[in-house]
Each structure stands twice: as structure tokens, then as C-alpha cells.
Enzyme design. Structure first.
Site, PDB file in Angstrom:
ATOM      1  N   GLU A 197       0.774  -1.414  -0.088  1.00  0.00           N
ATOM      2  CA  GLU A 197      -0.113   0.116  -0.162  1.00  0.00           C
ATOM      3  C   GLU A 197       0.996   1.343  -0.087  1.00  0.00           C
ATOM      4  O   GLU A 197       0.984   1.965   0.960  1.00  0.00           O
ATOM      5  CB  GLU A 197      -1.112  -0.002   1.129  1.00  0.00           C
ATOM      6  CG  GLU A 197      -1.958  -1.152   1.045  1.00  0.00           C
ATOM      7  CD  GLU A 197      -3.216  -1.241   2.171  1.00  0.00           C
ATOM      8  OE1 GLU A 197      -3.014  -0.310   2.809  1.00  0.00           O
ATOM      9  OE2 GLU A 197      -4.166  -2.056   1.897  1.00  0.00           O
ATOM     10  N   GLU A 214      -4.204  -9.184  -1.119  1.00  0.00           N
ATOM     11  CA  GLU A 214      -4.668  -8.677   0.340  1.00  0.00           C
ATOM     12  C   GLU A 214      -6.239  -8.353   0.179  1.00  0.00           C
ATOM     13  O   GLU A 214      -6.502  -7.736  -0.536  1.00  0.00           O
ATOM     14  CB  GLU A 214      -3.842  -7.737   1.119  1.00  0.00           C
ATOM     15  CG  GLU A 214      -4.272  -7.645   2.712  1.00  0.00           C
ATOM     16  CD  GLU A 214      -3.589  -6.538   3.515  1.00  0.00           C
ATOM     17  OE1 GLU A 214      -2.263  -6.133   3.118  1.00  0.00           O
ATOM     18  OE2 GLU A 214      -4.326  -5.617   4.051  1.00  0.00           O
TER      19      GLU A 214
END
Ligand SMILES: *[C@@H]1O[C@H](CO)[C@@H](O)[C@H](O)[C@H]1NC(C)=O
Ligand SMILES: *[C@@H]1O[C@H](CO)[C@@H](O)[C@H](O)[C@H]1NC(C)=O
Ligand SMILES: *[C@@H]1O[C@H](CO)[C@@H](O)[C@H](O)[C@H]1NC(C)=O
Length: 522
Positions: free
Chosen positions: A256, A360
Site C-alpha cells: 500500500e 490482500e
């Protein structure tokens, strides 16, 4: 013999075939299966299909957990009641890389808190033929929020050569032992697992804010000493895991990368723009892996929400040097309900030789913090199924879930960012709970193994807004059709697979997931 008695008799025969979930309700819409040292439910293995036979593995809100049934093809020409599909194995799409989950510190801590027999049953649930046979494992490179404190692999300020790099207690005691046993267990059934690493943050001394959390990036200019050292950190990580028997198949360039651009971001993060990621891969990471004999380790970009696509992919992959080193585009699911699938399709169309891969996902209740863990909630399994099928219908090659086991409150997590997990461990009772999400993953991971190819299927008559299906061909001879019924009523479905066999006709119970398995006669 009255009809009622006959029905009882039939269901008893079926019970003996291996329905062994110890059901427990915690007051949510469905139940969990309880496992301990001596008892744990198993999936009935497939058998060689007789001519014209098919199998269905079924999970449902009200009754089933990967329970299997057999059926026979129907030769009557359609149309059948409900939705009629034609499967076309000659029209092929993406090849599957795999399905799996992350070996976080929290996972290891929870599993190690169980009695030995229960640990064995946990491993079997995920990795053996009695279980759902995961083929992907994500490794957080050092700590993440699902650790008990923030740490890195090299906390020695100024150690640009990474001479002080070392794996930590958590790698030795939580990650590597479970990974090693997973590899061994899968191997016994001729299966394999691919591991990929993802960093959350560089060591604090390498960052502009001297902290592993919050708003910060690597220090100094692109291509400078901090960037070279950071590439070296990846090389050391791959080598240290390899030295301990775990081959690293791939890495994402950053977990991220958008998080590290948020002020006061609460846990480990490091910010990158796509331009910075492009230059890091082209100048530092790509060459470093190649020079150290790891040129075949797959580099994945983004590792963040699909809202950044296709913009991010375009910025990185339009540079031919960066593109040369990159194998795939990694995505997280958290904003899937908000961002149209066009983001995936257009990324695929622009860069068809780069795979798209889910790295994820988890149920992360932002609003209702009481339900971080909702033991037995069926709706969470349906959310998995809905977005996995959607992804697979739009070029995604696999799906990696988040923690493999959390405790009763959804941790441990050092910033209390508790979430749900398909397996929840009750340390006090020495048992664990397999939630509906576990079985939702199993409908894909077990029956859509790596190398399966998605094939075309078309609804030729009938329509149902509560039905989603996707089909795969395995080794050119076995079909897996995965369907979800999200509705309150049963839905009839039929599939025309090939001219010789005819039709599969089946009725999907309300709120159910089904994987059909049959041979394909070319
Ligand atoms: C495991 O669960 C089963 C079924 O509930 C129970 O009979 C058994 O005593 C439990 N075993 C242990 C070691 O707790
Ligand atoms: C890393 O080093 C910094 C600065 O010396 C220190 O404050 C921090 O506690 C260290 N972290 C760990 C996990 O040892
Ligand atoms: C790609 O990016 C690298 C690193 O910034 C740069 O040196 C190179 O000129 C770029 N190549 C192309 C073809 O744009």
C-alpha cells in the site's frame, strides 16, 4: 414405507459419507465448525468420476460446509428451468497462479498458542488434501500492524551495505516453522505453494520522518544510497529465507504505497508515487535482484486498491526498463464495491503480458467496531465469493487473503486495527473456529489449482441477479464451475459442457456456494 422415513434414511446415508463439522452458533446468521486436538472436519476427497457423473461441493448458510454430492449428466436437450449456461472450453482467458493467505506474526502467535494436536489440525485444514490446499503464502518483510511492535531487519543507522541485516525472532518462531510444515504437507499430495514478500516500511533510519509509521518516504534522491540500500534489503530477505529452505517466488515493491502519503498513518507504511516506484524498479530493485541471481523472482507493482488503476500501471509500465523487470500488478480488495471492474479490464488491455493478482483482502468493519470478529456470519463468506468471482471474471489470476488465524478479538495487532479472519483461535479452550469465509476460499483454492485456465461461459437463457458463476479448465480435462447464490430463494442452474455428456442440472439452495467438478470430453 412413508416418504418422511425415506428422506431420513437418505440423509443418514449422506451423513456417513463424511459430514463431520462440529457446528457451533455464536448468534450470527450461520455457524462455525469447531476444531480441537482430536476433532476437525475434513473435505471428502474426490474420486475418479464414472462416465456421465459429476460432483458438487456445497456450502450454505443453513447447512453445508464443502459437503459433497454426486449427480449424473442429463441428456434431454434444454432449456431447463432457471438459468441455462453454455460452457465453451475453447475460449480461454487468464491462467491461475493460486489462492492463499499471509503468514503474519499474529497468525503464528495464535497457532502456536494451541495444543500440538490442534496446530496439526490447523495446518491440515489449510494445506492438506483433507483441507483447502492453499497454493500462495504472503510474507510480511519484517513487521506490519499484525505484529506486537514495529521492527525491521536492520536497525543499525547508516548500514548501507546491510551487513547487520538479520531475520528476527518472529521469522524464526512464527513464520518459518509454519511455512516449512505447509510446504511439506502440500508436497505429500503433489501440490506446491508460492511465497511472496511485501515490505510495510524500511527501517526508521532510512526514512524522511525517522519513523516506521506516519507520513514518510526513503531519504535522499532517487537512485541514491538509501534507494540502493533498500534494494539490497530485498536481496538479503530473499537470500535469508532461501537459506532456511523457503524459496521466494515473488515480491511486491511496497505494501500500500499510498498509506505513507497520509499524515499520521497509524502503522508501518512508506510512501511512493508511481513515478518513484518506476524509477526504484528500473534503477535499483530490478538490477539488484538480477545481479544477485534472483532475476527470476517476480516483481509486482502497486499492491494497493484498484482505484489506482490503470493510472499506476501506466506510469510504471510505460517505461520499458521498469516494465522489463515487472511481472505483475498486485491489488487489494478494500474498495472493490466502490471502484468499477473497468479498472482491471483496462489495465489488462493495456498490459496483457503482466498478470493481475490479488495480494490482500479481509473483512475490516470500519463502522461497527463491535463486529470486528463475527463468528459464523454467512454474509462475510458471500462478500468473499462475490468479489473473488468478480475479480476472476476480469483477468485476476488469484487471491491472497490476509491473516490465516486471529484471536477472539481479531488480533493481536499493535495498533488495535482488529479485523476478522476465516480461522479464529480460542486459546483458553485450545480450539479454533472455521468460519464461513474459510469454506468460501476453499471453493476456489481446492478446486481451481494453479495452472487452471478460465474458460468462457454464457447464459443462454434465464437470468438471476443473485447468481454468479465462473468456470475453469484444469489440465485440459477437468472442469470446475464455481457458483454463488446470494439470494433467499433456491436457484436452478444448468450447464451444457460438451455434446457427448449433455447437461448438468442442479438446484442451488438459498445463500449457497457450489463447486461443480466434471470431466471435459474434448
Ligand atoms: C474436541 O471436541 C470434541 C467434540 O466437541 C470433544 O468430544 C472432545 O472432547 C474435544 N477434545 C478435546 C481434547 O478437547
Ligand atoms: C531502532 O532504533 C531506534 C533508534 O536507535 C530505537 O529507538 C528503536 O527502539 C529501535 N527499534 C527496535 C525494534 O529495536
Ligand atoms: C525509464 O526510467 C528510467 C529511470 O528513471 C530512465 O532512466 C529511463 O530513461 C526511462 N526509460 C524510458 C524508455 O523512458
Amino acid at each position: 414405507m412413508n416418504v418422511k422415513f425415506l428422506i431420513v434414511l437418505i440423509s443418514l446415508i449422506w451423513l456417513c459419507k463424511g459430514k463431520n463439522c462440529v457446528k457451533k452458533s455464536f448468534g450470527y446468521s450461520s455457524f462455525v465448525c469447531v476444531c480441537n486436538s482430536t476433532v476437525c472436519d475434513k473435505v471428502t476427497p474426490e474420486w475418479d468420476l464414472k462416465p456421465h457423473q459429476f460432483l458438487v461441493y456445497m456450502s450454505s448458510r443453513d447447512e453445508y460446509r464443502l459437503d459433497n454430492f454426486e449427480g449424473y449428466f442429463n441428456i434431454c436437450p434444454g432449456p431447463y428451468p432457471g438459468v441455462n449456461f453454455n460452457v465453451n472450453p475453447f475460449k480461454t482467458y487468464q491462467t491461475i497462479i493460486g489462492f492463499g493467505r499471509a503468514f503474519t506474526d499474529a497468525t503464528g502467535i495464535n497457532v502456536m498458542s494451541l495444543p500440538e494436536g490442534a496446530q496439526e489440525n490447523w495446518l491440515k485444514s489449510y494445506f492438506s488434501s483433507e483441507g483447502i490446499q492453499y497454493s500462495i503464502g504472503r510474507i510480511p518483510m519484517a513487521s506490519c500492524d499484525f505484529s506486537t511492535y514495529p521492527y525491521s531487519y536492520d536497525n543499525t543507522s547508516g548500514d548501507f551495505e546491510m551487513t547487520k541485516f538479520s531475520l528476527q525472532y518472529e521469522d524464526m518462531h512464527y513464520k518459518l516453522p509454519l511455512m516449512t510444515q505447509a510446504v511439506k504437507m502440500l508436497k505429500e499430495d503433489g501440490r506446491n505453494i508460492l511465497f511472496f514478500g511485501s515490505p510495510w516500511s524500511a527501517p526508521a533510519w532510512m526514512k524522511t520522518n525517522d519513523d516506521m509509521t506516519g507520513y514518510g518516504t526513503l531519504k535522499g534522491p532517487q537512485g541514491g544510497p538509501y534507494y540502493k540500500a533498500w534494494a539490497e534489503y530485498f536481496v538479503h530477505f530473499i537470500r535469508e529465507y532461501q537459506n532456511r529452505g523457503i524459496e521466494v517466488w515473488g515480491v511486491t515493491a511496497q505494501n500500500e504505497p499510498s498509506d505513507g502519503h497520509l499524515h499520521d498513518f497509524p502503522f508501518q507504511a512508506m510512501g511512493w508515487t508511481p513515478e518513484q516506484q518506476r524509477d526504484f524498479i528500473a534503477n535499483d530493485l530490478g538490477p539488484a535482484l538480477e545481479e544477485n541471481g534472483f532475476g527470476d523472482v517476480k516483481i509486482m507493482i502497486l499492491d494497493d486498491q484498484r482505484i489506482f488503476l490503470p493510472y499506476w500501471a501506466d506510469k510504471v509500465l510505460s517505461n520499458s526498463t521498469a516494465a522489463k523487470y515487472v511481472s505483475g500488478i498486485a491489488i487489494h480488495w478494500y474498495e472493490d464495491p466502490l471502484v468499477p471492474v473497468l479498472a482491471l479490464d483496462s489495465s489488462h488491455d493495456m498490459f496483457p503480458d503482466k498478470f493481475i493478482f490479488g495480494t490482500e483482502a479481509c473483512i475490516w468493519p470500519v463502522r461497527d467496531k463491535r463486529d470486528r470478529v463475527a463468528l459464523g456470519e454467512w454474509n462475510r463468506a458471500e462478500r468473499y465469493a462475490r468479489y473473488i468471482i468478480q475479480d476472476l471474471q476480469h483477468w485476476v489470476t488469484g487471491w491472497t487473503d490476509w491473516n490465516m488465524a486471529l484471536d477472539m478479538q481479531g488480533g493481536p495487532n499493535w495498533v488495535s486495527n482488529f479485523v476478522d479472519s476465516p480461522i479464529i483461535v480460542n486459546k483458553e479452550k485450545g480450539e479454533f473456529y472455521k468460519q464461513p469465509m474459510f469454506y468460501a476460499m476453499g471453493h476456489f483454492s481446492k478446486f481451481v489449482p494453479p495452472g487452471s485456465v478460465r474458460v468462457a461461459m454464457e447464459a443462454v437463457s434465464g437470468e438471476e441477479k443473485d447468481l454468479s458463476c465462473v468456470t475453469f479448465l484444469q489440465e485440459k480435462q477437468t472442469l470446475s464451475i464455481v457458483c454463488a447464490n446470494f439470494g433467499d430463494a433456491k436457484i436452478d442452474v444448468s450447464f451444457k459442457v460438451d455434446d457427448d455428456q449433455g447437461y448438468i442440472f442442479y438446484s442451488l439452495p438459498p445463500h449457497s456456494l457450489a463447486t461443480f467438478r466434471c470431466n471435459y470430453i474434448a
